[in-house]
Write a protein that holds these residues in place. Structure first.
Motif, PDB file in Angstrom:
ATOM      1  N   ARG A 109       0.828  -1.212   0.000  1.00  0.00           N
ATOM      2  CA  ARG A 109       0.000   0.000   0.000  1.00  0.00           C
ATOM      3  C   ARG A 109       0.859   1.258   0.000  1.00  0.00           C
ATOM      4  N   LEU A 110       1.936   1.207   0.779  1.00  0.00           N
ATOM      5  CA  LEU A 110       2.840   2.363   0.786  1.00  0.00           C
ATOM      6  C   LEU A 110       3.453   2.591  -0.582  1.00  0.00           C
ATOM      7  N   HIS A 111       3.835   1.458  -1.228  1.00  0.00           N
ATOM      8  CA  HIS A 111       4.427   1.582  -2.563  1.00  0.00           C
ATOM      9  C   HIS A 111       3.423   2.133  -3.573  1.00  0.00           C
ATOM     10  N   GLN A 112       2.184   1.624  -3.484  1.00  0.00           N
ATOM     11  CA  GLN A 112       1.149   2.135  -4.398  1.00  0.00           C
ATOM     12  C   GLN A 112       0.870   3.611  -4.160  1.00  0.00           C
ATOM     13  N   HIS A 113       0.738   3.979  -2.912  1.00  0.00           N
ATOM     14  CA  HIS A 113       0.487   5.392  -2.614  1.00  0.00           C
ATOM     15  C   HIS A 113       1.689   6.254  -2.980  1.00  0.00           C
ATOM     16  N   ARG A 114       2.901   5.721  -2.785  1.00  0.00           N
ATOM     17  CA  ARG A 114       4.090   6.489  -3.127  1.00  0.00           C
ATOM     18  C   ARG A 114       4.143   6.777  -4.616  1.00  0.00           C
ATOM     19  N   ASP A 115       3.816   5.758  -5.428  1.00  0.00           N
ATOM     20  CA  ASP A 115       3.793   5.980  -6.877  1.00  0.00           C
ATOM     21  C   ASP A 115       2.710   6.976  -7.270  1.00  0.00           C
ATOM     22  N   ALA A 116       1.531   6.845  -6.630  1.00  0.00           N
ATOM     23  CA  ALA A 116       0.449   7.768  -6.965  1.00  0.00           C
ATOM     24  C   ALA A 116       0.783   9.200  -6.537  1.00  0.00           C
ATOM     25  N   ILE A 117       1.367   9.329  -5.358  1.00  0.00           N
ATOM     26  CA  ILE A 117       1.734  10.670  -4.876  1.00  0.00           C
ATOM     27  C   ILE A 117       2.830  11.267  -5.745  1.00  0.00           C
ATOM     28  N   ARG A 118       3.792  10.423  -6.129  1.00  0.00           N
ATOM     29  CA  ARG A 118       4.874  10.908  -6.990  1.00  0.00           C
ATOM     30  C   ARG A 118       4.339  11.338  -8.351  1.00  0.00           C
ATOM     31  N   SER A 119       3.405  10.514  -8.893  1.00  0.00           N
ATOM     32  CA  SER A 119       2.795  10.874 -10.173  1.00  0.00           C
ATOM     33  C   SER A 119       1.995  12.173 -10.052  1.00  0.00           C
ATOM     34  N   HIS A 120       1.264  12.321  -8.943  1.00  0.00           N
ATOM     35  CA  HIS A 120       0.501  13.557  -8.731  1.00  0.00           C
ATOM     36  C   HIS A 120       1.425  14.771  -8.647  1.00  0.00           C
ATOM     37  N   PHE A 121       2.566  14.585  -7.974  1.00  0.00           N
ATOM     38  CA  PHE A 121       3.520  15.691  -7.874  1.00  0.00           C
ATOM     39  C   PHE A 121       4.076  16.079  -9.240  1.00  0.00           C
ATOM     40  N   LEU A 122       4.420  15.065 -10.073  1.00  0.00           N
ATOM     41  CA  LEU A 122       4.940  15.345 -11.409  1.00  0.00           C
ATOM     42  C   LEU A 122       3.891  16.028 -12.277  1.00  0.00           C
ATOM     43  N   GLN A 123       2.632  15.599 -12.162  1.00  0.00           N
ATOM     44  CA  GLN A 123       1.564  16.241 -12.927  1.00  0.00           C
ATOM     45  C   GLN A 123       1.413  17.708 -12.508  1.00  0.00           C
ATOM     46  N   GLY A 124       1.482  17.973 -11.191  1.00  0.00           N
ATOM     47  CA  GLY A 124       1.416  19.369 -10.736  1.00  0.00           C
ATOM     48  C   GLY A 124       2.602  20.177 -11.219  1.00  0.00           C
ATOM     49  N   LEU A 125       3.787  19.537 -11.259  1.00  0.00           N
ATOM     50  CA  LEU A 125       4.980  20.221 -11.747  1.00  0.00           C
ATOM     51  C   LEU A 125       4.843  20.562 -13.228  1.00  0.00           C
ATOM     52  N   LEU A 126       4.243  19.641 -14.044  1.00  0.00           N
ATOM     53  CA  LEU A 126       4.057  19.900 -15.471  1.00  0.00           C
ATOM     54  C   LEU A 126       3.008  20.985 -15.711  1.00  0.00           C
ATOM     55  N   LYS A 127       1.961  20.980 -14.920  1.00  0.00           N
ATOM     56  CA  LYS A 127       0.885  21.945 -15.116  1.00  0.00           C
ATOM     57  C   LYS A 127       1.087  23.230 -14.331  1.00  0.00           C
ATOM     58  N   GLY A 128       2.166  23.308 -13.523  1.00  0.00           N
ATOM     59  CA  GLY A 128       2.440  24.518 -12.742  1.00  0.00           C
ATOM     60  C   GLY A 128       1.576  24.655 -11.518  1.00  0.00           C
ATOM     61  N   ASN A 129       0.994  23.561 -11.043  1.00  0.00           N
ATOM     62  CA  ASN A 129       0.128  23.585  -9.865  1.00  0.00           C
ATOM     63  C   ASN A 129       0.848  22.910  -8.699  1.00  0.00           C
ATOM     64  N   LEU A 130       1.672  23.640  -7.989  1.00  0.00           N
ATOM     65  CA  LEU A 130       2.398  23.106  -6.843  1.00  0.00           C
ATOM     66  C   LEU A 130       1.886  23.735  -5.565  1.00  0.00           C
ATOM     67  N   GLU A 131       1.978  22.959  -4.472  1.00  0.00           N
ATOM     68  CA  GLU A 131       1.557  23.500  -3.174  1.00  0.00           C
ATOM     69  C   GLU A 131       2.567  24.537  -2.701  1.00  0.00           C
ATOM     70  N   GLN A 132       2.029  25.702  -2.304  1.00  0.00           N
ATOM     71  CA  GLN A 132       2.886  26.816  -1.920  1.00  0.00           C
ATOM     72  C   GLN A 132       3.472  26.625  -0.530  1.00  0.00           C
ATOM     73  N   ASP A 133       2.829  25.799   0.299  1.00  0.00           N
ATOM     74  CA  ASP A 133       3.275  25.646   1.689  1.00  0.00           C
ATOM     75  C   ASP A 133       4.518  24.779   1.815  1.00  0.00           C
ATOM     76  N   ILE A 134       4.756  23.909   0.827  1.00  0.00           N
ATOM     77  CA  ILE A 134       5.882  22.969   0.902  1.00  0.00           C
ATOM     78  C   ILE A 134       6.947  23.414  -0.086  1.00  0.00           C
ATOM     79  N   PRO A 135       8.177  23.613   0.356  1.00  0.00           N
ATOM     80  CA  PRO A 135       9.247  23.990  -0.574  1.00  0.00           C
ATOM     81  C   PRO A 135       9.440  22.903  -1.642  1.00  0.00           C
ATOM     82  N   VAL A 136       9.783  23.373  -2.860  1.00  0.00           N
ATOM     83  CA  VAL A 136       9.909  22.428  -3.971  1.00  0.00           C
ATOM     84  C   VAL A 136      11.052  21.450  -3.750  1.00  0.00           C
TER      85      VAL A 136
END
Length: 771
Positions: free
Chosen positions: A368-395
């Motif tokens: 489950r951790l591995h699945q969530h890690r891949d999903a979270i990593r993919s979500h982060f990359l999608q936000g990076l491509l679309k310019g939608n990053l969370e402002q509270d967490i440093p890049v």
């Protein structure tokens, strides 16, 4: 949990251990039993050997005595006085009585020569005289001295004595002074020179007690002698013969077996005389074997008892000692892990199940951790491509958390669109699992092609695979195209998967990734104009100035009308030429934007659908055009090239159907009717009314026109067509006449026979016999 509770559990490991220890204890017990059985066999063999020796001595002694008697009988037969009296007949004279006295004296001498002989009788058949060592008598008196029951009456006794030649042993019961005793009679004929004379018979009587005199006396041992006629010649210690004492049951020359005598078990040993064929049998109580085995039996019992006692103590000690570690483990799992130990459960099974549950939970958490890690990593990359990053967490913290290590501040974005799934596209639409499989393969191929000099991070976004390319030491735009070509070629060669790849420009820093992604999207959108399977760079797109100068696309109204007209007449060559001209003018010779390209595709699809609708309502082409599914095929096109390919394919099919329809209308009615009859003669309902309905004519008008064009009556033509097919089927000997009639359209066999005879002159059965 208590130890004594588990002790009585049938599934407990203690029961398994106890069974194992008991099995080990059984080894010395089994060995003791084997030793006891071997000792018993040795004792039995020794006793049997001693009995055999005793029987063999008795056999030798009796055979020697019988041999002496037989030699003595020969000597008596040669006596002159004995032979001289053979011819004497009744009545006897004084001289005859004198001769009898002389013969009796001689017999007395012969009797004293052999201790086995109890009495000698000499029976003269001619004078019915019996001479013994003491007196004279006749054959009836002699019979009365014998056991009449054994000899089956006087007549049987006379027949026995009157035989031409006698030499055999007969067991009898002699009467002497009204006292019976067992005896054996050896009867032997006296040899005569003149065979016509009745002759005489010598009878040697031997007591059975003298025959068995050589056996050592024993109260427990019984002895019997059987002759070949299954008669007890002599016996000692037997009141009545047991059931097993039968000649045919004593198989072989000697042997040993166990039997029952008056309810007691005895060991029976027997041997066979080579001289007389008699069976010498010795019967010893089985208790004598037990007497010899008492010491051995006590020793075996003592060893078994000692093994059980000492082994039981050792077993209990080791059971407790070996069970303590398992007891501690079970108590630990029960208290710390919260896993209860149910009563009646095997300890090893409980421990294995507990460990398996623990490992399974750990694996499930890791998965489950591995699945969530891949999903979270993919979500982060999608936000990076679309310019939608969370402002509270440093890049940089997000990059470190997702194990993304950058090689340089220079980035580019590549988009991969799967045009065709190749080997995986067995169904349309493609199954979602196969889509994920192809995306997984594509992701691994991209990361492998990037290699170690550069860094690449891939993710699925908007039904495409996006690769965020991070340059290494050199920023060479040609490297991006080379990598895209390698990925395309690999998937095409190994999986037949077709890709379209779009490449952005090179940008600096992380904020430039979103701009690079938008450039890659713009390049991928131009796939509509260029077509599938291309590698499209953002720098290759036409400029905005060139698009403004192009203004509109080429598709004038008169060209559209020409296309419609050529399609309606079925001219594929000219209609396809117009399509090629439109595509060439818009795609190759002018700059066409993506929105104008979509408009051009909509106009072409509208023209084709409108033309096909008009054709379908004019004649018989509607049912022919329905399977083409033109609406779905045209609306599913994603590029102008796909639209061109689908339009040309549909054009070819439509033009062919139009040409076929026109040829159909030009054929004479008679030819059309003949073709229809040949195609449908097997139908039972085929008749003039059915054909007239098919061609839109009345039955009478259709028959008249067919007669005028072909010269044949339509009904006769139908019958002849059916009969031609029937004659071919009749040549096949395995097909019945009923089945032939049904196959050519006749439900009634009588109708088929009548029409066949009308046109062929013979019945179908006769026709089949001739063939």
């Amino acid at each position: 949990m208590k130890l004594n509770r588990i002790r009585f559990n049938k599934r407990s490991v203690m029961v398994t251990w106890l069974t194992s220890y008991i099995s080990v204890l059984l080894v010395p017990i089994i060995i003791s039993g084997i030793l006891y059985a071997a000792s018993w066999h040795v004792v039995e063999s020794e006793v049997n050997r001693a009995n055999n020796n005793a029987l063999k001595q008795m056999e030798i002694a009796i055979d020697n005595s019988l041999g002496g008697i037989e030699r003595l009988s020969l000597e008596v037969s040669l006596n002159k006085q004995v032979n001289a009296f053979i011819n004497t007949s009744q009545p006897l004279t004084d001289n005859d009585y004198y001769d009898l006295v002389t013969i009796s004296n001689d017999l007395r001498v012969y009797q004293t020569a052999n201790d086995f002989i109890e009495q000698i009788y000499l029976y003269y058949k001619n004078s019915d005289t019996v001479i013994s060592t003491r007196n004279r008598t006749d054959s009836r008196t002699l019979f009365q001295m014998l056991d009449g029951q054994n000899l089956q009456g006087f007549e049987a006794w006379k027949l026995f004595l009157d035989r031409r030649y006698i030499q055999e042993y007969v067991p009898v019961t002699m009467m002497e002074d009204d006292i019976p005793y067992k005896a054996v009679v050896f009867a032997k004929s006296v040899t005569l020179a003149n065979r016509d004379q009745p002759g005489a018979v010598l009878l040697f009587v031997m007591k059975d007690s003298k025959l068995l005199a050589n056996i050592p006396p024993s109260e427990a041992t019984s002895v019997a002698v059987l002759d070949k006629e299954n008669r007890v010649v002599a016996s000692s210690g037997l009141e009545q013969g047991p059931a097993f004492l039968a000649y045919d049951k004593l198989v072989g020359e000697n042997g040993l077996f166990y039997g029952d005598v008056t309810g007691k078990k005895v060991a029976v040993t027997y041997t066979t005389s080579a001289r007389t064929g008699w069976k010498y049998v010795s019967m010893i109580p089985a208790e004598r074997f037990d007497d010899k085995m008492k010491y051995m039996k006590r020793l075996v019992y003592a060893s078994i008892l000692l093994s059980l006692l000492l082994g039981g103590v050792v077993t209990i000690l080791f059971l407790r000692r070996n069970y303590n570690p398992i007891h501690v483990l079970i108590r630990s799992f029960s208290t710390k892990a919260g896993i209860s130990f149910a009563e009646g459960t095997n300890e090893y099974g409980f421990l294995q199940e507990a460990l398996n549950n623990t490992f399974a939970e750990k694996e499930q958490v890791d998965r489950r951790l591995h699945q969530h890690r891949d999903a979270i990593r993919s979500h982060f990359l999608q936000g990076l491509l679309k310019g939608n990053l969370e402002q509270d967490i440093p890049v940089h913290e997000s990059l470190s958390a997702h194990d993304i290590q950058l090689a340089s501040p220079h980035f580019a974005v590549l988009l991969f669109h799967i045009d065709h799934f190749g080997k995986f596209q067995e169904d349309v639409p493609v199954h979602s699992q196969k889509v994920k499989l192809v995306q997984f393969i594509l992701m691994n191929v991209v990361e492998e092609v990037i290699g170690s000099q550069h860094r690449g991070f891939t993710t699925e976004i908007d039904d495409m695979l996006a690769c965020m390319f991070n340059f290494g030491s050199e920023q060479d735009p040609a490297e991006l195209r080379r990598m895209a070509e390698q990925v395309q070629l690999f998937l095409l060669d190994h999986f037949h998967v077709h890709l379209t790849v779009s490449i952005s420009g090179i940008h600096c820093e992380l904020f430039g990734i979103a701009e690079a992604y938008q450039e890659a999207l713009s390049a991928m959108a131009y796939r509509l104009v260029i077509g599938s399977g291309a590698i499209i760079g953002y720098d290759e797109l036409p400029s905005s100035e060139a698009l403004r100068q192009a203004g509109n696309y080429y598709y004038p109204l008169h060209v559209e009308q020409q296309l419609i007209n050529f399609v309606k007449i079925g001219d594929y060559e000219k209609s396809s030429s117009i399509i090629e001209q439109i595509m060439e003018t818009n795609v190759s010779n002018a700059v066409l934007s993506v929105p104008l390209g979509k408009c051009l595709m909509f106009d072409l699809a509208s023209t084709m659908l409108k033309t096909m609708n008009e054709i379908g309502t004019q004649g018989h082409l509607k049912s022919f055009m329905d399977p083409f599914n033109p609406v779905e095929r045209l609306s599913g096109c994603e590029t102008i090239k796909e639209m061109r390919r689908e339009i040309l394919s549909i054009l070819e099919q439509v033009c062919q159907s139009v040409q076929a329809e026109r040829k159909q209308e030009m054929r004479p009615l008679g030819e059309l009717v003949r073709a229809y009859v040949k195609a449908n003669y097997a139908e039972e309902n085929l008749n003039i009314s059915m054909i007239g309905e098919k061609f839109g004519m009345t039955p009478s008008y259709l028959s008249k026109q067919f007669k005028m064009q072909t010269g044949d009556a339509l009904l006769d033509y139908i019958s002849r067509t059916r009969l031609e097919a029937a004659k071919k089927l009749l040549t096949e000997q395995t097909v019945s006449i009923m089945e032939v009639a049904r196959k050519v359209g006749y439900a009634d066999i009588n109708t088929f026979n009548r029409i066949f005879k009308k046109f062929e002159g013979i019945t179908p059965g006769k026709f089949k016999e001739l063939k």
